[in-house]
Motif scaffolding. Structure first.
Motif, PDB file in Angstrom:
ATOM      1  N   UNK A  53      -6.719  11.257  -1.391  1.00  0.00           N
ATOM      2  CA  UNK A  53      -8.113  10.700  -1.295  1.00  0.00           C
ATOM      3  C   UNK A  53      -8.435   9.618  -0.604  1.00  0.00           C
ATOM      4  N   UNK A  54      -7.392   8.330  -0.912  1.00  0.00           N
ATOM      5  CA  UNK A  54      -7.828   7.269  -0.246  1.00  0.00           C
ATOM      6  C   UNK A  54      -7.338   7.303   1.046  1.00  0.00           C
ATOM      7  N   UNK A  55      -6.523   7.932   1.692  1.00  0.00           N
ATOM      8  CA  UNK A  55      -6.200   8.100   3.125  1.00  0.00           C
ATOM      9  C   UNK A  55      -7.066   8.775   3.672  1.00  0.00           C
ATOM     10  N   UNK A  56      -7.592   9.886   3.201  1.00  0.00           N
ATOM     11  CA  UNK A  56      -8.580  10.554   4.062  1.00  0.00           C
ATOM     12  C   UNK A  56     -10.042   9.856   4.099  1.00  0.00           C
ATOM     13  N   UNK A  57     -10.237   9.162   3.215  1.00  0.00           N
ATOM     14  CA  UNK A  57     -11.643   8.243   2.875  1.00  0.00           C
ATOM     15  C   UNK A  57     -11.402   7.154   4.158  1.00  0.00           C
ATOM     16  N   UNK A  58     -10.152   6.703   3.971  1.00  0.00           N
ATOM     17  CA  UNK A  58     -10.001   5.523   5.245  1.00  0.00           C
ATOM     18  C   UNK A  58      -9.952   6.151   6.566  1.00  0.00           C
ATOM     19  N   UNK A  59      -9.312   7.307   6.731  1.00  0.00           N
ATOM     20  CA  UNK A  59      -9.600   7.896   8.060  1.00  0.00           C
ATOM     21  C   UNK A  59     -10.798   8.142   8.484  1.00  0.00           C
ATOM     22  N   UNK A  60     -11.785   8.673   7.516  1.00  0.00           N
ATOM     23  CA  UNK A  60     -13.184   8.935   7.932  1.00  0.00           C
ATOM     24  C   UNK A  60     -13.953   7.609   8.083  1.00  0.00           C
ATOM     25  N   UNK A  61     -13.759   6.514   7.428  1.00  0.00           N
ATOM     26  CA  UNK A  61     -14.276   5.313   7.843  1.00  0.00           C
ATOM     27  C   UNK A  61     -13.845   4.684   9.181  1.00  0.00           C
ATOM     28  N   UNK A  62     -12.613   5.030   9.381  1.00  0.00           N
ATOM     29  CA  UNK A  62     -11.966   4.315  10.753  1.00  0.00           C
ATOM     30  C   UNK A  62     -12.215   5.316  12.001  1.00  0.00           C
ATOM     31  N   UNK A  63     -12.944   6.571  11.615  1.00  0.00           N
ATOM     32  CA  UNK A  63     -13.474   7.497  12.642  1.00  0.00           C
ATOM     33  C   UNK A  63     -12.345   8.083  13.332  1.00  0.00           C
ATOM     34  N   UNK A  64     -11.115   8.278  12.477  1.00  0.00           N
ATOM     35  CA  UNK A  64     -10.022   9.003  12.895  1.00  0.00           C
ATOM     36  C   UNK A  64      -9.134   8.275  13.806  1.00  0.00           C
ATOM     37  N   UNK A  65      -9.195   7.032  13.880  1.00  0.00           N
ATOM     38  CA  UNK A  65      -8.332   5.989  14.362  1.00  0.00           C
ATOM     39  C   UNK A  65      -7.440   5.440  13.516  1.00  0.00           C
ATOM     40  N   UNK A  66      -6.040   5.870  13.526  1.00  0.00           N
ATOM     41  CA  UNK A  66      -5.005   5.734  12.478  1.00  0.00           C
ATOM     42  C   UNK A  66      -4.678   4.160  12.216  1.00  0.00           C
ATOM     43  N   UNK A  67      -4.363   3.566  13.403  1.00  0.00           N
ATOM     44  CA  UNK A  67      -4.272   2.175  13.501  1.00  0.00           C
ATOM     45  C   UNK A  67      -5.159   1.295  12.950  1.00  0.00           C
ATOM     46  N   UNK A 119      -5.266   1.730   9.030  1.00  0.00           N
ATOM     47  CA  UNK A 119      -4.181   0.753   8.524  1.00  0.00           C
ATOM     48  C   UNK A 119      -4.751  -0.647   8.424  1.00  0.00           C
ATOM     49  N   UNK A 120      -5.259  -1.096   9.500  1.00  0.00           N
ATOM     50  CA  UNK A 120      -5.722  -2.627   9.710  1.00  0.00           C
ATOM     51  C   UNK A 120      -6.693  -2.884   8.706  1.00  0.00           C
ATOM     52  N   UNK A 121      -7.693  -1.961   8.691  1.00  0.00           N
ATOM     53  CA  UNK A 121      -8.725  -2.212   7.733  1.00  0.00           C
ATOM     54  C   UNK A 121      -8.329  -2.165   6.229  1.00  0.00           C
ATOM     55  N   UNK A 122      -7.747  -1.377   6.033  1.00  0.00           N
ATOM     56  CA  UNK A 122      -7.083  -1.333   4.609  1.00  0.00           C
ATOM     57  C   UNK A 122      -6.281  -2.569   4.211  1.00  0.00           C
ATOM     58  N   UNK A 123      -5.242  -3.258   5.327  1.00  0.00           N
ATOM     59  CA  UNK A 123      -4.709  -4.319   4.874  1.00  0.00           C
ATOM     60  C   UNK A 123      -5.693  -5.465   5.165  1.00  0.00           C
ATOM     61  N   UNK A 124      -6.593  -5.474   5.708  1.00  0.00           N
ATOM     62  CA  UNK A 124      -7.428  -6.604   5.645  1.00  0.00           C
ATOM     63  C   UNK A 124      -8.407  -6.774   4.444  1.00  0.00           C
ATOM     64  N   UNK A 167       0.745  -1.252  -0.045  1.00  0.00           N
ATOM     65  CA  UNK A 167      -0.160  -0.059   0.155  1.00  0.00           C
ATOM     66  C   UNK A 167       0.892   1.095  -0.085  1.00  0.00           C
ATOM     67  N   UNK A 168       1.975   1.135   0.530  1.00  0.00           N
ATOM     68  CA  UNK A 168       2.768   2.365   0.635  1.00  0.00           C
ATOM     69  C   UNK A 168       3.140   3.177  -0.602  1.00  0.00           C
TER      70      UNK A 168
END
Length: 214
Positions: free
Chosen positions: A60-74, A77-82, A53-54
């Protein structure tokens, strides 16, 4: 102390580590891919997916992921990997790492040394639980250690507060104590990035202090 290196040199190191991890992954069988890694809650397959992923993460994909994870960075990252681990086969993930081995692209806000840290540490996350020995190149490891302990991203400053780290296999040390922890640079890097597995080869009163902070 950190190590001054130029971007082209670091990019060469990153390429070497990406290809090395790809070669490691090619040695694994199906059971190995589903085994737990040193990353809490992540399988080896999840770690491999994360490593693709790096070079593929954009703002855009990072911001979308942060919103989906409700601001929790870890969690992000985990959800994107899974998700990526479920979307691609082991062979495809290995191919993706190889395809971008020499790519200068980095995730938003990442420094040139972050991909090097990622592959050095995650290579251990994969190998150690499987009983495999994976060496770390000395100069690259020293650079990664210097970056991790000085960067606010990894949380090492809090984790290592009051501890002087001394590598027993490199001419490298950092911190002003008062307690000292000595061990191989690979184990020190694991501790600096929050992995209790690094305690295996580390001794000294500082090791106990770090253990309490992990």
């Amino acid at each position: 102390m950190g190590v001054d290196v130029d971007k082209e040199k670091v990019l060469g190191w990153v390429r070497e580590e990406r290809l090395s991890v790809a070669a490691l992954l090619e040695r694994l069988d199906d059971a190995d891919w589903e085994a737990p890694s040193l990353c809490r809650g992540w399988t080896v397959r999840d770690v491999a997916a994360h490593l693709t992923l790096s070079t593929r993460t954009t703002w855009p994909t990072m911001l979308k992921g942060v919103i989906r994870a409700r601001g929790n960075w870890e969690r992000m990252e985990a959800e994107a990997a899974v998700r990526r681990a479920a979307a691609f086969s082991p062979a495809e993930l290995i191919a993706q790492i190889r395809e971008t081995a020499g790519s200068p692209k980095r995730a938003p806000m990442a420094s040139p040394l972050d991909p090097l840290v990622d592959f050095l540490v995650h290579g251990q996350d994969i190998a150690r639980p499987l009983g495999l020995t994976r060496g770390m190149p000395p100069e690259q490891t020293a650079a990664a250690l210097g970056h991790v302990v000085s960067s606010p991203f990894y949380g090492a400053r809090k984790r290592l507060r009051g501890v002087r780290l001394v590598a027993t296999d490199l001419d490298w040390s950092t911190g002003d104590g008062p307690q000292e922890a000595q061990g191989p640079a690979a184990d020190l890097l694991l501790l600096a990035t929050g992995r209790p597995a690094g305690l295996t080869g580390v001794t000294g009163p500082g090791a106990e202090r770090i253990a309490a902070a992990l």
